[in-house]
Design an enzyme around this catalytic site. Structure first.
Site, PDB file in Angstrom:
ATOM      1  N   THR A   1      12.353  22.308  17.630  1.00 44.32           N
ATOM      2  CA  THR A   1      11.273  22.092  18.587  1.00 44.32           C
ATOM      3  C   THR A   1      11.976  21.725  19.883  1.00 44.32           C
ATOM      4  O   THR A   1      12.668  20.706  19.947  1.00 44.32           O
ATOM      5  CB  THR A   1      10.348  20.942  18.131  1.00 44.32           C
TER       6      THR A   1
ATOM      7  N   ASP B   1       7.320  24.839  20.151  1.00 46.21           N
ATOM      8  CA  ASP B   1       7.363  24.610  18.707  1.00 46.21           C
ATOM      9  C   ASP B   1       7.696  25.940  18.015  1.00 46.21           C
ATOM     10  O   ASP B   1       6.815  26.663  17.574  1.00 46.21           O
ATOM     11  CB  ASP B   1       5.985  24.082  18.272  1.00 46.21           C
TER      12      ASP B   1
ATOM     13  N   HIS C   1      -6.461  29.202  20.394  1.00 46.83           N
ATOM     14  CA  HIS C   1      -5.373  29.497  19.450  1.00 46.83           C
ATOM     15  C   HIS C   1      -5.893  29.464  18.019  1.00 46.83           C
ATOM     16  O   HIS C   1      -5.638  30.388  17.230  1.00 46.83           O
ATOM     17  CB  HIS C   1      -4.246  28.477  19.632  1.00 46.83           C
TER      18      HIS C   1
ATOM     19  N   LYS D   1       8.484  25.524  10.541  1.00 47.00           N
ATOM     20  CA  LYS D   1       8.524  24.769  11.798  1.00 47.00           C
ATOM     21  C   LYS D   1       9.749  23.865  11.857  1.00 47.00           C
ATOM     22  O   LYS D   1       9.801  22.970  12.696  1.00 47.00           O
ATOM     23  CB  LYS D   1       7.268  23.902  11.913  1.00 47.00           C
TER      24      LYS D   1
ATOM     25  N   ARG E   1       6.838  32.930  11.487  1.00 49.39           N
ATOM     26  CA  ARG E   1       5.507  33.285  10.970  1.00 49.39           C
ATOM     27  C   ARG E   1       5.539  33.841   9.556  1.00 49.39           C
ATOM     28  O   ARG E   1       4.591  33.635   8.780  1.00 49.39           O
ATOM     29  CB  ARG E   1       4.846  34.316  11.889  1.00 49.39           C
TER      30      ARG E   1
ATOM     31  N   ASP F   1       2.758  17.326  14.930  1.00 47.16           N
ATOM     32  CA  ASP F   1       2.277  18.488  15.669  1.00 47.16           C
ATOM     33  C   ASP F   1       0.809  18.733  15.344  1.00 47.16           C
ATOM     34  O   ASP F   1       0.410  18.695  14.182  1.00 47.16           O
ATOM     35  CB  ASP F   1       3.112  19.716  15.313  1.00 47.16           C
TER      36      ASP F   1
ATOM     37  N   GLU G   1      -0.189  35.740  18.749  1.00 49.42           N
ATOM     38  CA  GLU G   1      -1.470  36.107  19.370  1.00 49.42           C
ATOM     39  C   GLU G   1      -1.299  37.241  20.383  1.00 49.42           C
ATOM     40  O   GLU G   1      -2.117  38.152  20.443  1.00 49.42           O
ATOM     41  CB  GLU G   1      -2.068  34.891  20.080  1.00 49.42           C
TER      42      GLU G   1
ATOM     43  N   GLU H   1       3.381  24.481  24.120  1.00 52.62           N
ATOM     44  CA  GLU H   1       2.655  23.224  23.922  1.00 52.62           C
ATOM     45  C   GLU H   1       3.091  22.199  24.972  1.00 52.62           C
ATOM     46  O   GLU H   1       4.096  22.372  25.658  1.00 52.62           O
ATOM     47  CB  GLU H   1       2.948  22.634  22.528  1.00 52.62           C
TER      48      GLU H   1
ATOM     49  N   GLU I   1       5.684  28.578  20.344  1.00 56.23           N
ATOM     50  CA  GLU I   1       4.356  28.023  20.589  1.00 56.23           C
ATOM     51  C   GLU I   1       4.445  27.206  21.873  1.00 56.23           C
ATOM     52  O   GLU I   1       5.240  26.272  21.977  1.00 56.23           O
ATOM     53  CB  GLU I   1       3.886  27.157  19.409  1.00 56.23           C
TER      54      GLU I   1
ATOM     55  N   GLN J   1       6.012  30.926   7.296  1.00 53.52           N
ATOM     56  CA  GLN J   1       4.767  30.142   7.355  1.00 53.52           C
ATOM     57  C   GLN J   1       3.671  30.772   6.490  1.00 53.52           C
ATOM     58  O   GLN J   1       2.966  30.078   5.749  1.00 53.52           O
ATOM     59  CB  GLN J   1       4.297  30.073   8.809  1.00 53.52           C
TER      60      GLN J   1
HETATM   61 CA    CA Z   1       2.653  23.924  16.876  1.00 53.59          CA
END
Ligand code: CA
Length: 420
Positions: free
Chosen positions: A256, A232, A132, A252, A236, A125, A362, A200, A198, A239
């Protein structure tokens, strides 16, 4: 390029995601038949495994479609990828003499179950969205230090896990993990309270590369078989505590999710665009020989348990700072080989505006600015039974190249993850 008209009527509508120009590759099952290869055409799936067995699609001596994945076609190389599309267009084109023979091999999309379209052998990834990286960096370090000093020089990534890549529709259970908030004196083991998406795009490596030999950006582009939507999922709070100094790990590792249809690179050819202007020159091995991004409109929908869907983000793949071939080329610089079935996540695709941010982190600015949904409820992060839907499409001249949907519903954390 205009619409290629097909005798499959539903494929000719300008809004259908799967016209003859697209022909995305998927693996499907129906009734008690085992999963096998198909392509989407209109609102149907064409049984490619049967086409091959009946002698209508032969790409060599060895069968490529007698298994539940597209890896064999991917490994057989770009010349076969081209022939594959050429034969399918010949079979499905309006006026084709093959229509009578092929029609019985079509199934309604609504009647089939879709599986992972390829065997994911490795997963990496990246973190290649300029907006971002700036947004997340601003939240954690302030706008002056938002981008790490290496960011404009290196497509930053980490090696993920192929084992947690799941197909659209798979439920995603809220994870437990080690969490330590800014005001906590000790870490605790608890369900994630800041579970996120996420948005992607995933690039799929078809042609492998040789161990010990870096590939150029040009070679990397030729190695890519196609693209899927990719969510993904990210915890948080897990993380934030674990990520230094080696990057995300368990945050993560829950899932996915990828969309079930691989849109082949050839279908995206009319939509190529260049990466944005460089803010500092790249080292020459990363330069783009020609446009390597694509103009793909993307959106994220959020559907609460008993509510209607709110579109919470709209953006475009062209916002990426680094393209997949640049990432892939960089990936091989120190000698690691890439394999057929390697999956590369682009990194979160956020645009410059608030509405175009590709993660809830975000959109809610770290949870400080909740967003309001259509039903009046608010969100900072994902709540139990929320369904997240990623969509992507490119608009051609009278046709649409769609990716299908990339869906996942978040189910509550286990009561006790270690209960026997
Ligand atoms: Ca990602």
């Amino acid at each position: 390029m205009p619409l290629l008209r097909s005798w499959v009527d539903s494929a000719n509508s300008a809004s259908c995601p799967f016209p003859l120009n697209n022909l995305p590759c998927g693996v499907f099952s129906k009734d008690d038949r085992a999963p096998h290869c198909g392509v989407a055409i209109g609102y149907k799936v064409l049984d490619v495994t049967a086409l091959e067995a009946f002698g209508l699609l032969r790409l060599g001596e060895i069968p490529l479609f007698d298994k539940p994945s597209y890896n064999a076609l991917m490994a057989s190389g770009p010349e076969n990828w081209r022939k594959f599309r050429e034969i399918l267009v010949d079979l499905l084109l309006e006026g084709s003499k093959w229509a009578l023979a092929v029609r019985p091999l079509l199934h309604d999309l609504a009647d089939v179950r879709l599986h992972l379209p390829f065997q994911v052998v490795e997963y990496t990834d990246f973190y290649a969205g300029r907006h971002h990286a700036f947004n997340v960096g601003t939240m954690f370090r302030g706008p002056e230090n938002a981008l790490p000093p290496n960011w404009l020089h290196i497509p930053i990534g980490y090696n993920g896990r192929a084992s947690s890549v799941v197909v659209s529709g798979t439920e995603v259970r809220r994870p437990w993990g080690q969490i330590k908030g800014p005001n906590d004196s000790e870490p605790k083991f608890a369900p994630s309270e800041r579970f996120d998406i996420e948005l992607e795009l995933g690039a799929i490596v078809g042609l492998p590369s040789e161990y010990g030999r870096p590939v150029s950006v040009e070679q990397a582009d030729a190695m890519i078989f196609g693209y899927v939507l990719l969510n993904d999922w990210s915890a948080r709070d897990i993380q934030a505590w674990e990520y230094q100094p080696l990057g995300p790990f368990q945050a993560k590792a829950t899932a996915t999710t990828i969309s079930p249809w691989i849109v082949m690179k050839a279908a995206l050819e009319p939509f190529r665009v260049s990466t944005p202007e460089r803010e500092v020159p790249l080292l020459s091995y990363l330069n783009e020989p020609r446009p390597l991004l694509y103009n793909i409109d993307l959106e994220v929908g959020l559907r609460p348990k008993d509510g209607g869907e709110s579109v919470i983000s709209r953006t475009n793949y062209r916002e990426m700072y680094y393209s997949a071939p640049q990432q892939l080329a960089h990936h091989t610089t120190c000698g690691c080989s890439m394999r057929t079935g390697d999956l590369l996540g682009s990194g979160t695709i956020s645009g410059p505006t608030k509405e175009s941010r590709g993660s809830l982190l975000e959109l809610s600015w770290g949870g400080r600015e909740p967003i309001e949904l259509q039903d009046g409820t608010i969100r900072t992060f994902i709540e139990d039974y929320d369904t997240l839907v990623l969509r992507g499409s490119s608009q051609g001249d009278g046709f649409t190249i769609g990716f299908g949907e990339c869906i996942g519903t978040v189910t509550p954390a286990l009561n006790d993850p270690y209960a026997s």
